[in-house]
Write a protein that holds these residues in place. Structure first.
Motif: not given
Length: 236
Positions: A221-227, A229-236
């Motif tokens: 929830m602190a990342l807006g409901g994503i995991t 690793m999904q946050k990491l992929a979006l930042a790549a």
């Protein structure tokens, strides 16, 4: 004006004054030697005499501890900008205590390591960090508490050689390590507090499997409901 008090009134006052003097004498003795004792006399009467003797003024008010203003929680903008690490404690079924070292990337809340053992000295902390660095890369800084493992000369010397800043939180301000504190609560409620473990190997096995699920499948929830690793992929 005629004094209408009878002889009994004078006797009562004399007796009352005599009893007050006795109470006052005992109060002075007991407040000096036996402060936790009680009294058999009427509590209102005792307290009135207690105040008349100014014994209530003996209690020195507690001085308020002046703490430094807490520094604001830094919000990382990239992977490996800041990591956080902290210990957790629990017990095995036989009563032996064990510790768990958690390491977290503050940017995407990814759990990087869960090291479990009866004892985790500074050398084990360094070894765990080096293992993570081999596949993750090196952080610019690591936020941690003020425990003996963190302030040890060995860890400080290692961090200096690695050019990694150790960010120690201010005493009494655990909110400065809020990312790992929140992560620890998740660990506690998700599996640590609801299982009874027979040995360290069992704890480590569950920790390893749960860590993969947390990073890859559990919505954060602190990342807006994503995991993470999904946050990491979006930042790549």
């Amino acid at each position: 004006m005629q004094d209408v008090r009878g002889e009994s009134d004078y006797r009562y006052q004399a007796k009352a004054c005599q009893e007050n003097a006795i109470i006052a004498d005992w109060l002075l003795r007991l407040t000096s030697a036996y402060r936790d004792w009680g009294f058999a006399w009427n509590h209102k009467r005792v307290y009135r005499i207690y105040r008349d003797l100014e014994l209530n003024l003996r209690i020195k008010p507690r001085e308020r501890i002046v703490r430094e203003a807490p520094e604001p929680l830094a919000v990382p903008e990239a992977v490996n900008q800041t990591w956080s690490m902290d210990f957790m404690h629990d017990q095995l079924a036989d009563g032996r205590s064990f510790r768990m070292l958690n390491v977290l990337d503050d940017f995407n809340r990814q759990g990087l390591a869960m090291e479990v053992d009866i004892s985790l000295p500074a050398a084990r902390v360094i070894r765990s960090l080096e293992q993570v660095i081999q596949w993750r890369g090196k952080p610019r800084a690591i936020c941690c508490g003020n425990g003996p493992e963190y302030i040890s000369g060995a860890l400080q010397a290692w961090a200096e050689r690695q050019d990694i800043a150790l960010l120690y939180i201010q005493p009494g301000n655990p909110q400065q390590n809020a990312y790992i504190e929140r992560y620890n609560r998740t660990v506690r409620y998700a599996w640590l507090a609801s299982n009874l473990f027979n040995d360290i190997e069992q704890v480590q096995d569950i920790a390893t499997r749960w860590l993969w699920t947390y990073n890859h499948e559990r919505p954060n929830m602190a990342l807006g409901g994503i995991t993470p690793m999904q946050k990491l992929a979006l930042a790549a």
